[in-house]
Design an enzyme around this catalytic site. Structure first.
Site, PDB file in Angstrom:
ATOM      1  N   GLU A 340       0.796  -1.233   0.000  1.00 40.05           N
ATOM      2  CA  GLU A 340       0.000   0.000   0.000  1.00 40.05           C
ATOM      3  C   GLU A 340       0.831   1.286   0.000  1.00 40.05           C
ATOM      4  OE1 GLU A 340      -3.934  -1.350   2.451  1.00 40.05           O
ATOM      5  OE2 GLU A 340      -2.166  -0.955   3.639  1.00 40.05           O
TER       6      GLU A 340
HETATM    7  C1  NGO Z   1      -3.844  -4.598   4.967  1.00 35.23           C
HETATM    8  C2  NGO Z   1      -2.867  -3.486   5.263  1.00 35.23           C
HETATM    9  C3  NGO Z   1      -2.590  -3.330   6.739  1.00 35.23           C
HETATM   10  C4  NGO Z   1      -3.877  -3.352   7.543  1.00 35.23           C
HETATM   11  C5  NGO Z   1      -4.634  -4.619   7.247  1.00 35.23           C
HETATM   12  C6  NGO Z   1      -5.940  -4.676   7.998  1.00 35.23           C
HETATM   13  C7  NGO Z   1      -1.786  -5.257   4.406  1.00 35.23           C
HETATM   14  C8  NGO Z   1      -0.729  -6.134   3.886  1.00 35.23           C
HETATM   15  N1  NGO Z   1      -1.694  -3.958   4.555  1.00 35.23           N
HETATM   16  O1  NGO Z   1      -2.965  -5.719   4.826  1.00 35.23           O
HETATM   17  O2  NGO Z   1      -1.877  -2.142   6.961  1.00 35.23           O
HETATM   18  O3  NGO Z   1      -3.583  -3.291   8.900  1.00 35.23           O
HETATM   19  O4  NGO Z   1      -4.897  -4.763   5.878  1.00 35.23           O
HETATM   20  O5  NGO Z   1      -6.676  -5.816   7.757  1.00 35.23           O
END
Ligand code: NGO
Length: 526
Positions: A340
């Protein structure tokens, strides 16, 4: 005069008769090893219909010559002593012990087939419990089976009354995948050493072998880095909702690593970058493109922070952090995050990930990263952790990388069980206990097969999870299912059969003091 032929016929007759008696008694008596509710389900169980009974004079004998073996014997003794109240000694020997004892041995000839390092063979007769393995890791895994074959109250820490019986038979067992892990996000909310050790104990009980610690994120930096002390001091002083946060000193972190190692569990540390990095940006102004430190962050938005890709100091920072972590990490992997990075331009992200892979390699470690890293050029031995994007998983495989399976829809422990769950999130799915169990890592993504997969990891993100009780509620009873997916061949797994075995673990959770989600889909034995 009986001829040789007659003699052979009589012997064959006797053997067949004995087998028949044994089989029929297996069917009638409750002492049926094949009905034992072991999780993860062993590869092969042959029941012989009797009992071994642990008595006050039972000791644990271990084969001479291995300090590690002694430690395993001692940890089994420590567990058994508390609940039985027996004075169980660990005794070194070179001979098969006399009846009534437990015997742990290593196979000098590595003769346990398919076992790699973690397989074991457990032979229980009325006289002896014999656990053997090629490696000590296998003995440690097999020891968990012995625990699960005893009544649930064996897990209690106060003295209980027996009898302490184990059904007789032979178990041959080894894992389907070499990596069977869980992740704990200690950044969104901090969890102290004691909580982490508790989690390690749970993983060990279900034969899991990796704990991935998500050590940094926007909301908190959780590991002391001596060359950049403000990371922990300042960056560690916040968490979601504004609590006091916290961090592990390097000494505490070493304790966690050792505690895990003693249980044949590897710690994988993660420093998430180039996004999810606000705690570092708030600690050092020079890491920001603007030259100004950011504020600490206590919300739960994602994708707003990024390292400054074109500054030299960024790479000095990464090299120092990875360098210190590599020294603290005996395991092969350092996790670089990579998820992300919505505030990092794609044309910056790709060279950044390429460069960071080299930094990790220069410290003698292999790279793990979220599947987002697949858009960069993956170096040999890199593992992509699949969480959401199927295209990324395929791109990683296309580059020869292995995949660690953590699909959010199936393996995120922060996902709510159903609409009534008070903790957790549901952006990916509601994950009831059956849904968490009913999937096969090797067939979930078209184009990603068993040979491409390193293993599975269940991830507990902690935006909404603030303490050990909440952690336990979200991981139990889903964790044993993930352990089974990682260990037991897919052909041996079936929800309708598993739910009964899981139901029988309810008393074990209770004996361990675990507050679990009592899903209506599981027939809980109280
Ligand atoms: C995503 C995000 C995290 C969040 C999570 C919550 C990933 C790999 N990046 O997973 O920052 O905490 O969802 O479910």
């Amino acid at each position: 005069m009986i001829t040789k032929k007659q003699n052979a016929a009589i012997t064959a007759f006797l053997i067949i008769t004995m087998l028949c008696i044994q089989l029929s008694s297996t069917a009638k008596t409750p002492s049926d090893l094949s009905k034992a509710s072991i999780i993860p389900k062993p590869v092969s169980i042959t029941a012989t219909g009797g009992y071994f009974t642990l008595k006050s004079n039972t000791d644990i004998y271990i084969q001479e010559g291995s300090e590690e073996l002694k430690q395993i014997g001692q940890s089994l003794a420590d567990i058994l002593k508390k609940s039985t109240g027996f004075a169980i000694d660990v005794i070194t020997t070179n001979n098969v012990p006399k009846p009534g004892n437990i015997y742990l041995t290593l196979k000098a000839d590595n003769s346990i087939a398919n076992s790699v390092d973690e397989g074991y063979e457990l032979t229980v007769t009325k006289k002896l419990v014999l656990l053997s393995a090629n490696k000590t890791a296998g003995l440690f895994r097999g020891m968990q089976t012995i625990r699960q074959l005893l009544p649930a109250k064996i897990e209690m820490v106060s003295k209980q009354t027996g009898p302490w019986k184990i059904a007789t038979g032979i178990i041959t067992d080894y894992p389907a995948y070499s990596y069977r892990g869980a992740m704990l996000d200690v950044s969104r909310h901090f969890f102290g050493v004691g909580d982490v050790e508790k989690l390690i104990d749970y993983l060990a009980f279900y034969k899991m072998n990796v704990l991935h610690l998500h050590l940094s994120d926007d909301q908190g930096w959780r590991i002391e880095i001596k060359s950049w002390p403000e990371l922990a001091k300042h960056g560690g002083s916040s968490q979601v909702g504004g609590g006091e946060g916290g961090y592990y000193t390097q000494e505490q972190y070493k304790d966690i690593v050792q505690y895990a190692k003693d249980r044949y569990i590897t710690i994988v540390p993660e420093i998430d970058m180039p996004g999810h990095i606000n705690a570092a940006l708030a600690s050092y102004a020079e890491l920001n493109c603007s030259g100004k430190a950011t504020e600490l962050y206590t919300g739960i938005e994602v994708g707003f922070s990024t390292l400054c890709i074109n500054l030299d100091v960024t790479y000095k920072f990464i090299d120092d952090v990875i360098g210190e972590l590599a020294v603290l990490t005996p395991g092969p992997y350092i996790h670089i995050g990579g998820d992300e990075s919505h505030s990092t331009k794609r044309e910056d992200y790709i060279p950044f990930i390429n460069r960071v892979q080299d930094i990790v390699a220069s410290h003698g470690k292999k790279v793990l990263g979220w599947d987002d890293i697949a858009i960069a050029s993956l170096k040999p031995n890199v593992v992509a952790q699949h969480w959401a994007n199927v295209k990324n998983a395929n791109m990683a495989v296309g580059q020869g990388a292995k995949i660690l399976m953590s699909p959010a829809k199936k393996a995120y422990l922060d996902m709510q069980y159903d609409k009534s769950t008070k903790l957790g999130l549901h952006w990916a799915a509601y994950i009831e206990v059956d849904s968490a169990y009913i999937w096969d890592p090797a067939t979930l993504i078209p184009g990603v097969g068993k040979a491409d997969i390193l293993g599975i990891e269940a991830a507990l993100w902690t935006e909404t999870i603030t303490n050990i009780d909440e952690m336990e509620y979200m991981i139990f009873p889903r964790l044993p299912g993930y352990a089974e997916i990682g260990w037991t061949p897919a052909s041996g797994r079936n929800w309708n059969e598993y739910r009964v075995r899981l139901g029988k673990q309810g008393v074990r959770f209770k004996a361990m003091g675990i507050d679990y989600y009592q899903s209506a889909r599981v027939p809980w034995e109280k």
